[in-house]
Design a protein around this motif. Structure first.
Motif, PDB file in Angstrom:
ATOM      1  N   LEU A  80     -17.700 -76.632 -34.584  1.00  0.00           N
ATOM      2  CA  LEU A  80     -17.753 -77.607 -35.703  1.00  0.00           C
ATOM      3  C   LEU A  80     -17.147 -78.644 -35.726  1.00  0.00           C
ATOM      4  N   HIS A  81     -15.834 -78.562 -34.868  1.00  0.00           N
ATOM      5  CA  HIS A  81     -14.954 -80.076 -34.521  1.00  0.00           C
ATOM      6  C   HIS A  81     -15.883 -80.966 -33.911  1.00  0.00           C
ATOM      7  N   GLU A  82     -16.529 -80.512 -32.869  1.00  0.00           N
ATOM      8  CA  GLU A  82     -17.116 -81.649 -32.068  1.00  0.00           C
ATOM      9  C   GLU A  82     -18.719 -81.845 -32.752  1.00  0.00           C
ATOM     10  N   ALA A  83     -19.241 -80.987 -33.146  1.00  0.00           N
ATOM     11  CA  ALA A  83     -20.655 -81.365 -33.583  1.00  0.00           C
ATOM     12  C   ALA A  83     -20.696 -81.936 -35.084  1.00  0.00           C
ATOM     13  N   VAL A  84     -19.734 -81.482 -35.855  1.00  0.00           N
ATOM     14  CA  VAL A  84     -19.686 -82.299 -37.345  1.00  0.00           C
ATOM     15  C   VAL A  84     -18.489 -82.915 -37.373  1.00  0.00           C
ATOM     16  N   GLY A  85     -17.127 -82.622 -36.869  1.00  0.00           N
ATOM     17  CA  GLY A  85     -16.120 -83.109 -37.348  1.00  0.00           C
ATOM     18  C   GLY A  85     -16.001 -84.843 -36.976  1.00  0.00           C
ATOM     19  N   HIS A  86     -16.424 -85.121 -35.705  1.00  0.00           N
ATOM     20  CA  HIS A  86     -16.390 -86.436 -35.312  1.00  0.00           C
ATOM     21  C   HIS A  86     -17.223 -87.333 -35.928  1.00  0.00           C
ATOM     22  N   GLY A  87     -18.584 -86.823 -36.408  1.00  0.00           N
ATOM     23  CA  GLY A  87     -19.295 -87.598 -37.154  1.00  0.00           C
ATOM     24  C   GLY A  87     -18.991 -87.705 -38.664  1.00  0.00           C
ATOM     25  N   LEU A  88     -17.683 -87.030 -39.120  1.00  0.00           N
ATOM     26  CA  LEU A  88     -17.337 -87.227 -40.393  1.00  0.00           C
ATOM     27  C   LEU A  88     -15.903 -88.175 -40.349  1.00  0.00           C
ATOM     28  N   GLU A  89     -15.723 -88.912 -39.287  1.00  0.00           N
ATOM     29  CA  GLU A  89     -14.597 -89.813 -39.055  1.00  0.00           C
ATOM     30  C   GLU A  89     -14.963 -91.194 -39.704  1.00  0.00           C
ATOM     31  N   THR A 123      -6.942 -79.855 -27.698  1.00  0.00           N
ATOM     32  CA  THR A 123      -6.778 -81.089 -27.728  1.00  0.00           C
ATOM     33  C   THR A 123      -7.795 -81.904 -27.780  1.00  0.00           C
ATOM     34  N   CYS A 124      -8.221 -83.100 -28.742  1.00  0.00           N
ATOM     35  CA  CYS A 124      -9.285 -83.671 -28.900  1.00  0.00           C
ATOM     36  C   CYS A 124      -9.253 -85.153 -28.359  1.00  0.00           C
ATOM     37  N   GLY A 125     -10.406 -85.475 -27.696  1.00  0.00           N
ATOM     38  CA  GLY A 125     -10.405 -86.728 -27.000  1.00  0.00           C
ATOM     39  C   GLY A 125     -11.414 -87.989 -27.738  1.00  0.00           C
ATOM     40  N   LYS A 126     -11.027 -88.982 -27.899  1.00  0.00           N
ATOM     41  CA  LYS A 126     -11.623 -90.178 -28.555  1.00  0.00           C
ATOM     42  C   LYS A 126     -11.615 -91.400 -28.025  1.00  0.00           C
TER      43      LYS A 126
END
Length: 473
Positions: free
Chosen positions: A252-261, A444-447
């Protein structure tokens, strides 16, 4: 709050001088601040019964930012001197040009406190920590004679930050972090498989050093390794998939969360751009980003711009209702910041980032969801994954998964990867369990080259028609 001993605007810079320099740097700008940081960290690694590494690091510095429109001027230095501050201001000032902006309102101060400010490194001596790593190694080997290798790592840090804004607002936060990771390799009849477990959060090492905690991690790591020892090659094809609770929320974090930033949506590069108010997920699906959960790995009392963290609803009953915003992107689209402006360190400018991102549970028993799976995969654990923000396409590898036929678990499988896109996967959620759980504290999240601690969570859920990559026919 106890005295942390880090007061750069009292002991290093004269606060009035620093404020004058900052105001000159952001004159005619929309926003800006000085972000000062001290971070002390320690890590230990025992691998194959030997101490492989032991490190201790202390670093401090500041970053000065000036923002006008979409342009950001940022300069940072490890030299905590007034001369370095002046040079940084001259550099950041280049982004402001002739000015013309209006300084944004300051964040509203908060009295919330989500975690202790005690130093987790000071909780135990170095020798005590080393003895514990050896004890864990011995314990795991005694659990099963098939154990051939054990790796144990322990890490702790204390981050102290201060933010000075041109309006005179002066904010502080002290952020502890601790974590314990265990991994094991087992061997049987010439076949080797691995398993791992771990966790932690914004607290001292006392919790993870408690026998009840690390022994539970050890048994869990061994259980996963033994499951994989019996695993068959994963099937390939389009299958229904049941995801387990807790850590599988990383999908959810990767597939959806980043797209909602907020930045991706303001620029129109997210698969969710322009969809506010529209149905983007199955009915019943509610997703939040919540930085206010006490002691959690992704929690922050204030973000790295000084905005109090929030409990932000992103998707409600399947409808997209909000994005995660830092101050710059929120201002550019005319909404309020949500407390998601985060940076890796003083050497980085802030951007919209997740904190603890999770999906609320439903009312279905998890065993009933698995029983409804006619032919598919029950994915309980995940390893690495990646996503393309522009189209939401993701690929995730499973560390623990099972083949299910007619509602019955047939066998564990290995080598399974889940392939799909977040926007489509959200609309194919068919059932939500009543067992929502957060991960044990390992994300840990990378961006854009920056890494920050995060949390994830979800209930057991079924997604119809994901592509499963595997080696079996």
């Amino acid at each position: 709050m106890s005295d942390t001993g880090f007061h750069p605007f009292e002991t290093v810079f004269d606060k009035d001088d620093a404020l004058s320099i900052l105001r000159d740097a952001v004159s005619g700008a929309d926003d800006g601040e000085i972000f000062a940081e001290r971070r002390v960290s320690e890590s230990l690694l025992l691998d194959d019964q030997r101490i492989k590494s032991a490190s201790y690091n202390a670093a401090e510095g500041f970053g000065l930012r000036a923002v006008r429109g979409e342009v950001t001027g940022y300069a940072h230095s490890t030299h905590m001197t007034i001369d370095a501050l002046r040079r940084a201001a001259q550099t950041a000032r280049l982004a402001v040009g002739d000015g013309g902006g209006t300084l944004a309102d300051a964040p509203k101060p908060t009295n919330q406190r989500l975690y202790t400010d005690a130093d987790p490194i000071a909780g135990a001596t170095f020798s005590v920590k080393l003895d514990l790593l050896r004890e864990i190694d011995e314990y795991m080997r005694e659990l099963d004679k098939r154990v051939v290798q054990v790796s144990v790592s322990m890490a702790a840090s204390l981050q102290q930050i201060e933010i000075l804004r041109p309006d005179g607002l002066h904010l502080r936060d002290t952020r502890p972090m601790s974590r314990l990771n265990l991994s094991v390799i087992v061997e049987q009849n010439g076949r080797r498989e691995s398993g791992s477990a771990g966790g932690g959060g914004r607290a001292g090492l006392d919790g993870v050093m408690a026998p009840a905690t690390w022994q539970g991690m050890a048994r869990e790591a061994l259980r996963i390794a033994l499951v994989n020892l019996e695993a068959e090659p994963a099937p390939a094809g389009v299958l229904d998939v049941v995801l387990g609770p807790g850590w599988p929320g990383i999908l959810l974090h990767e597939a959806v969360g980043h797209g909602l930033e907020g930045d991706f949506n303001r620029k129109g590069t997210s698969a969710f751009a322009g969809l506010l108010g529209q149905q983007v997920a199955s009915k019943g699906v509610t997703v939040l980003d919540d930085g206010t959960i006490p002691d959690r790995r992704g929690s922050i009392t204030i973000d790295d711009e000084g905005t109090p963290s929030g409990k932000n609803v992103l998707i409600e009953d399947g409808v997209l209702v909000g994005y995660m915003q830092d101050r710059q992107n929120a201002r550019l689209v005319g909404v309020a910041p949500t407390g998601n402006g985060r940076r890796e360190s003083y050497a980085h400018a802030p951007m919209p980032r997740m904190t603890n991102t999770y999906m609320l549970g439903g009312d279905t028993a998890p065993e009933d969801i698995v029983a409804d799976l006619k032919d598919g995969i029950h994915a309980v654990g995940f390893g690495g994954g990646q996503v393309d923000i522009t189209n939401g396409k993701f690929v995730f590898s499973c560390t623990e998964a099972y083949r299910v036929k007619n509602g019955k678990v047939v066998a564990p499988v290995k080598g399974a990867t889940l392939i799909g896109d977040g926007a489509t996967a959200l609309t194919k959620i068919r059932a939500l369990g009543n067992d929502m759980a957060l991960d044990p504290g390992m994300g840990t999240c990378g961006k854009a080259g920056q890494w920050v601690p995060v949390g994830v969570g979800q209930p057991t859920l079924m997604i119809g028609g994901l592509t499963v990559g595997g080696s079996a026919a």
